[in-house]
Write an enzyme that holds these catalytic residues in place. Sequence first.
Site, PDB file in Angstrom:
ATOM      1  N   GLU A  65     -34.515  -3.207  -1.569  1.00 29.02           N
ATOM      2  CA  GLU A  65     -33.527  -2.878  -2.610  1.00 29.02           C
ATOM      3  C   GLU A  65     -33.605  -3.839  -3.800  1.00 29.02           C
ATOM      4  OE1 GLU A  65     -29.786  -1.290  -0.970  1.00 29.02           O
ATOM      5  OE2 GLU A  65     -28.822  -2.735  -2.303  1.00 29.02           O
ATOM      6  N   ASP A  66     -33.813  -5.104  -3.551  1.00 24.46           N
ATOM      7  CA  ASP A  66     -33.640  -6.110  -4.607  1.00 24.46           C
ATOM      8  C   ASP A  66     -34.884  -6.912  -4.998  1.00 24.46           C
ATOM      9  OD1 ASP A  66     -30.954  -5.402  -4.654  1.00 24.46           O
ATOM     10  OD2 ASP A  66     -30.365  -6.985  -3.266  1.00 24.46           O
TER      11      ASP A  66
HETATM   12  P1  NDP Z   1     -21.493  -4.746  -6.674  1.00 22.20           P
HETATM   13  O1  NDP Z   1     -20.069  -4.465  -6.830  1.00 22.20           O
HETATM   14  O2  NDP Z   1     -22.270  -3.840  -5.841  1.00 22.20           O
HETATM   15  O3  NDP Z   1     -21.671  -6.279  -6.274  1.00 22.20           O
HETATM   16  C1  NDP Z   1     -21.426  -6.651  -4.990  1.00 22.20           C
HETATM   17  C2  NDP Z   1     -22.727  -6.930  -4.300  1.00 22.20           C
HETATM   18  O4  NDP Z   1     -23.324  -8.088  -4.847  1.00 22.20           O
HETATM   19  C3  NDP Z   1     -22.511  -7.225  -2.856  1.00 22.20           C
HETATM   20  O5  NDP Z   1     -22.507  -6.025  -2.109  1.00 22.20           O
HETATM   21  C4  NDP Z   1     -23.673  -8.116  -2.537  1.00 22.20           C
HETATM   22  O6  NDP Z   1     -24.755  -7.247  -2.252  1.00 22.20           O
HETATM   23  C5  NDP Z   1     -23.970  -8.833  -3.833  1.00 22.20           C
HETATM   24  N1  NDP Z   1     -23.489 -10.212  -3.973  1.00 22.20           N
HETATM   25  C6  NDP Z   1     -24.175 -11.216  -4.570  1.00 22.20           C
HETATM   26  N2  NDP Z   1     -23.461 -12.330  -4.621  1.00 22.20           N
HETATM   27  C7  NDP Z   1     -22.278 -12.070  -4.029  1.00 22.20           C
HETATM   28  C8  NDP Z   1     -21.135 -12.866  -3.767  1.00 22.20           C
HETATM   29  N3  NDP Z   1     -21.055 -14.152  -4.129  1.00 22.20           N
HETATM   30  N4  NDP Z   1     -20.090 -12.292  -3.141  1.00 22.20           N
HETATM   31  C9  NDP Z   1     -20.150 -10.996  -2.780  1.00 22.20           C
HETATM   32  N5  NDP Z   1     -21.221 -10.193  -3.001  1.00 22.20           N
HETATM   33  C10 NDP Z   1     -22.292 -10.721  -3.617  1.00 22.20           C
HETATM   34  O7  NDP Z   1     -22.212  -4.976  -8.003  1.00 22.20           O
HETATM   35  P2  NDP Z   1     -22.976  -3.924  -8.825  1.00 22.20           P
HETATM   36  O8  NDP Z   1     -23.410  -4.627 -10.043  1.00 22.20           O
HETATM   37  O9  NDP Z   1     -23.921  -3.170  -8.018  1.00 22.20           O
HETATM   38  O10 NDP Z   1     -21.695  -3.072  -9.174  1.00 22.20           O
HETATM   39  C11 NDP Z   1     -21.697  -1.815  -9.561  1.00 22.20           C
HETATM   40  C12 NDP Z   1     -20.352  -1.201  -9.186  1.00 22.20           C
HETATM   41  O11 NDP Z   1     -19.276  -2.092  -9.459  1.00 22.20           O
HETATM   42  C13 NDP Z   1     -20.049   0.057  -9.952  1.00 22.20           C
HETATM   43  O12 NDP Z   1     -20.272   1.160  -9.108  1.00 22.20           O
HETATM   44  C14 NDP Z   1     -18.587  -0.029 -10.321  1.00 22.20           C
HETATM   45  O13 NDP Z   1     -17.827   0.871  -9.531  1.00 22.20           O
HETATM   46  C15 NDP Z   1     -18.162  -1.396  -9.952  1.00 22.20           C
HETATM   47  N6  NDP Z   1     -17.617  -2.101 -11.114  1.00 22.20           N
HETATM   48  C16 NDP Z   1     -16.279  -2.337 -11.179  1.00 22.20           C
HETATM   49  C17 NDP Z   1     -15.722  -3.017 -12.237  1.00 22.20           C
HETATM   50  C18 NDP Z   1     -14.265  -3.294 -12.227  1.00 22.20           C
HETATM   51  O14 NDP Z   1     -13.785  -4.096 -13.003  1.00 22.20           O
HETATM   52  N7  NDP Z   1     -13.490  -2.681 -11.361  1.00 22.20           N
HETATM   53  C19 NDP Z   1     -16.531  -3.485 -13.357  1.00 22.20           C
HETATM   54  C20 NDP Z   1     -17.936  -3.187 -13.196  1.00 22.20           C
HETATM   55  C21 NDP Z   1     -18.418  -2.532 -12.126  1.00 22.20           C
HETATM   56  P3  NDP Z   1     -26.036  -7.647  -1.334  1.00 22.20           P
HETATM   57  O15 NDP Z   1     -25.607  -7.620   0.078  1.00 22.20           O
HETATM   58  O16 NDP Z   1     -26.993  -6.546  -1.680  1.00 22.20           O
HETATM   59  O17 NDP Z   1     -26.447  -8.986  -1.839  1.00 22.20           O
END
Ligand code: NDP
Length: 179
Positions: A65-66
């Site tokens: 994925e990344d």
């Molecule tokens: P995400 O919301 O998916 O980010 C979370 C992911 O980042 C985790 O699942 C994890 O994935 C990884 N990660 C890395 N560092 C950390 C950390 N310190 N703590 C927790 N998780 C971490 O980010 P995206 O950029 O993919 O977001 C897109 C989505 O976010 C959109 O679909 C939208 O709905 C939402 N969004 C909401 C906003 C709001 O203000 N409500 C604003 C912008 C977007 P892994 O296990 O893969 O590392």
Amino acid sequence: VSESAVAAILRCVNFSAIKHRKQRRKDPQQTPYINHPIGVAYLLVEAGVKDVDVLQAALLHDTVEDTDTSPQELLDAFGPRVAGLVAEVTDDKSLPSKERKRLQIVHAADASHEAKLVKLADKLYNLRDLERCTPVGWTDTRVKEYFKWAAQVVAGCRGTNAYLEGELDKLFMKWNKEL
Ligand code: NDP
Ligand code: ZN
């Protein structure tokens, strides 16, 4: 002679560390990304998982994925079972992120028992990380939305591991009180 479990795990952690070497987590401290897959695999150890393929899949779960890792590379290096588990927990990056998040909820229940173990440990690690500190640029609303989304994915993975689900429930209960 076949590879020992210890050698298999270390070959895997080395592979994952090389693949994730340029990445950092989203926390203000910019923790090295590899801390996450290692931590997810260790949560599975704490949960009593002894299946080396599942521990390897946890170490590799974010490589396709990344990073530039291809499914074929995982197949060649770690075999069909590990590569298959990673494929099960890999989002389709050609889809918009909102759709990817929706599909994780919809498909969670269809995942294999082993893939559900990795999903549960991944969500537990990320939620604990969010509890520890808010990622750079995230509002409180975004953190809350992430908890709500994660709870829906976890709901589809229930009945898989009592320890992981119990630890997740502790976080969800604490969280619900704060909402
Ligand atoms: P995400 O919301 O998916 O980010 C979370 C992911 O980042 C985790 O699942 C994890 O994935 C990884 N990660 C890395 N560092 C950390 C950390 N310190 N703590 C927790 N998780 C971490 O980010 P995206 O950029 O993919 O977001 C897109 C989505 O976010 C959109 O679909 C939208 O709905 C939402 N969004 C909401 C906003 C709001 O203000 N409500 C604003 C912008 C977007 P892994 O296990 O893969 O590392
Ligand atoms: Zn992850």
